[in-house]
Design an enzyme around this catalytic site. Structure first.
Site, short mmCIF file in Angstrom:
data_model
loop_
_atom_site.label_atom_id
_atom_site.label_comp_id
_atom_site.label_asym_id
_atom_site.label_seq_id
_atom_site.Cartn_x
_atom_site.Cartn_y
_atom_site.Cartn_z
N LYS A 96 -78.65 -72.01 -76.17
CA LYS A 96 -79.67 -72.75 -76.97
C LYS A 96 -79.94 -71.67 -78.30
O LYS A 96 -80.54 -70.77 -78.15
CB LYS A 96 -81.03 -72.34 -76.13
CG LYS A 96 -82.06 -73.26 -76.32
CD LYS A 96 -83.18 -73.39 -75.32
CE LYS A 96 -84.44 -74.17 -76.09
NZ LYS A 96 -84.22 -75.60 -76.47
N TYR B 37 -83.25 -68.84 -78.82
CA TYR B 37 -84.55 -69.15 -78.75
C TYR B 37 -84.84 -69.99 -77.28
O TYR B 37 -83.96 -70.48 -76.50
CB TYR B 37 -84.88 -70.00 -79.81
CG TYR B 37 -84.57 -71.48 -79.66
CD1 TYR B 37 -83.44 -71.95 -79.88
CD2 TYR B 37 -85.67 -72.41 -79.56
CE1 TYR B 37 -83.20 -73.47 -79.89
CE2 TYR B 37 -85.28 -73.84 -79.64
CZ TYR B 37 -84.07 -74.40 -79.63
OH TYR B 37 -83.82 -75.66 -79.72
N GLU C 130 -76.84 -86.18 -75.11
CA GLU C 130 -78.13 -85.63 -75.18
C GLU C 130 -78.77 -86.04 -76.52
O GLU C 130 -78.20 -86.79 -77.43
CB GLU C 130 -78.32 -84.18 -74.90
CG GLU C 130 -77.69 -83.40 -76.04
CD GLU C 130 -77.95 -81.90 -75.64
OE1 GLU C 130 -78.99 -81.40 -75.11
OE2 GLU C 130 -76.97 -81.09 -76.08
N LEU D 92 -77.06 -79.14 -73.48
CA LEU D 92 -78.04 -78.18 -73.16
C LEU D 92 -78.55 -78.29 -71.73
O LEU D 92 -78.89 -79.44 -71.30
CB LEU D 92 -79.13 -78.20 -74.11
CG LEU D 92 -80.01 -76.85 -73.79
CD1 LEU D 92 -79.34 -75.50 -74.39
CD2 LEU D 92 -81.59 -77.09 -74.34
N1 PDD Z 1 -85.56 -78.67 -77.23
N2 PDD Z 1 -81.31 -80.77 -75.57
C1 PDD Z 1 -81.53 -80.12 -76.54
C2 PDD Z 1 -80.64 -80.11 -77.61
C3 PDD Z 1 -82.86 -79.59 -76.76
O1 PDD Z 1 -83.24 -78.81 -77.92
C4 PDD Z 1 -83.71 -79.55 -75.73
C5 PDD Z 1 -85.19 -78.82 -75.87
C6 PDD Z 1 -83.32 -80.15 -74.49
C7 PDD Z 1 -84.39 -80.05 -73.25
O2 PDD Z 1 -84.47 -78.75 -72.73
P1 PDD Z 1 -85.80 -78.40 -71.93
O3 PDD Z 1 -86.04 -79.56 -70.82
O4 PDD Z 1 -85.41 -77.31 -71.20
O5 PDD Z 1 -86.73 -78.35 -72.81
C8 PDD Z 1 -82.27 -80.63 -74.23
C9 PDD Z 1 -86.68 -77.66 -77.29
C10 PDD Z 1 -88.05 -78.47 -76.87
C11 PDD Z 1 -86.94 -77.43 -78.83
O6 PDD Z 1 -85.79 -77.30 -79.42
O7 PDD Z 1 -88.10 -77.33 -79.07
#
Ligand code: PDD
Length: 291
Positions: free
Chosen positions: A153, A37, A185, A209
């Site tokens: 992801k 996703y 994270e 991630l």
């Molecule tokens: N999540 N780490 C994890 C485990 C995440 O699920 C996310 C983002 C991030 C930050 O990535 P980015 O800056 O590209 O949004 C880091 C999204 C927002 C979600 O699962 O809804």
């Protein structure tokens, strides 16, 4: 009431109302969490860093050996059409691809010819209220129980779900994941730490991630002369931090001011985080709102 999902949604080439969008219960996303996703923020009806999000989608698809069902331009036209049809200026676009539905349950990949399931929708982008930003949020630490490809992801998010739920049940906004004595994270965010004016960021490895927001923050730090070290952050260092932030496409940059019930630094959002938040807003407004 504002609906959470705009109509139409996109499912396997069709645009249709959410209530008419259905997938097989044999879908491998449902049976195995076998899918990927992306979440793309949209400001003033323009997707933010869409090329980077689509590149990460490709990297994740490669990582799970699933062919990308759409070319980059086709993804972009799906995203733009969803944005156009939604009623909000600022949105969050969700994209998902699973390995589709075979006519049986078998862990191994389905035969060639079973099409992937492709789903996408728009939601309103809910930004953090100013009052919450002003105080920051509370977080807990938990052991990182995920697998060892956290750079992908994927929709198999059970360890993240359980970690976030534990945080919520303790009145907290996020759970920070600790593996081998290092903070990697959050359950759904990246983490940054400030110590003695230096911004610390965990390195991109298979255990984290690679956040799109994370990259923007590294770029902004370089552009504004903010001292930065990309290196592993030990748990003791996390607890002794002057500032801790969580970052993501939907949360942007949010100060964590209480960790496991203990104030972080002064217990208030700190100056480096405040500066970074402003740089982020300026960057976003310049790039997105003014073209
Ligand atoms: N999540 N780490 C994890 C485990 C995440 O699920 C996310 C983002 C991030 C930050 O990535 P980015 O800056 O590209 O949004 C880091 C999204 C927002 C979600 O699962 O809804």
């Amino acid at each position: 009431m504002t609906p959470y999902v705009a109509d139409p949604v996109y499912l396997n080439g069709a645009y249709l109302p959410l209530t008419e969008a259905g997938v097989s219960p044999l879908d491998r996303g449902f049976l195995y969490g076998d899918g990927v996703y992306e979440v793309i923020p949209v400001y003033s009806r323009r997707p933010f860093r869409i090329d980077e999000h689509l590149k990460r989608l490709q990297a994740t698809l490669d990582g799970i050996r699933l062919a990308n069902p759409l070319a980059v331009d086709a993804w972009k036209s799906v995203v733009l059409r969803l944005i156009d049809a939604a009623p909000w200026e600022d949105q969050s676009i969700y994209l998902q691809v699973t390995r589709g539905a075979d006519d049986k349950r078998d862990h191994a990949f389905p035969p060639a010819g079973v099409p992937p399931t492709v789903f996408a929708f728009s939601s309103p982008l809910v930004t953090t209220p100013a009052a919450v930003r002003a105080t920051g949020v509370a977080a807990i630490t938990v052991p990182d129980l995920r697998w060892s490809r956290c750079d992908l992801k994927v929709v198999s998010l059970l360890a993240n779900v359980l970690a976030r739920q534990q945080a919520v049940e303790q009145g907290c906004a996020e759970a920070l994941l600790i593996r081998d004595g290092q903070v990697k994270e959050g359950a759904a965010s990246n983490v940054f730490v400030v110590r003695d004016g230096v911004l610390l960021a965990p390195p991109k490895t298979h255990l984290m991630l690679p956040g799109i927001t994370y990259d923007v923050i590294l770029e902004l730090a370089a552009a504004h002369g903010q001292p930065l070290e990309v290196r592993e952050i030990g748990e003791a260092e996390l607890r002794a931090a002057d500032e801790v932030w969580m970052t993501s496409s939907t949360k942007e940059i949010l100060a964590i001011t209480t960790l496991d019930g203990v104030p972080v630094g002064t217990g208030q959002p700190g100056p480096v985080g405040e500066a970074m938040w402003q740089w982020y807003q300026d960057f976003k407004n310049t790039v997105m709102r003014n073209g």
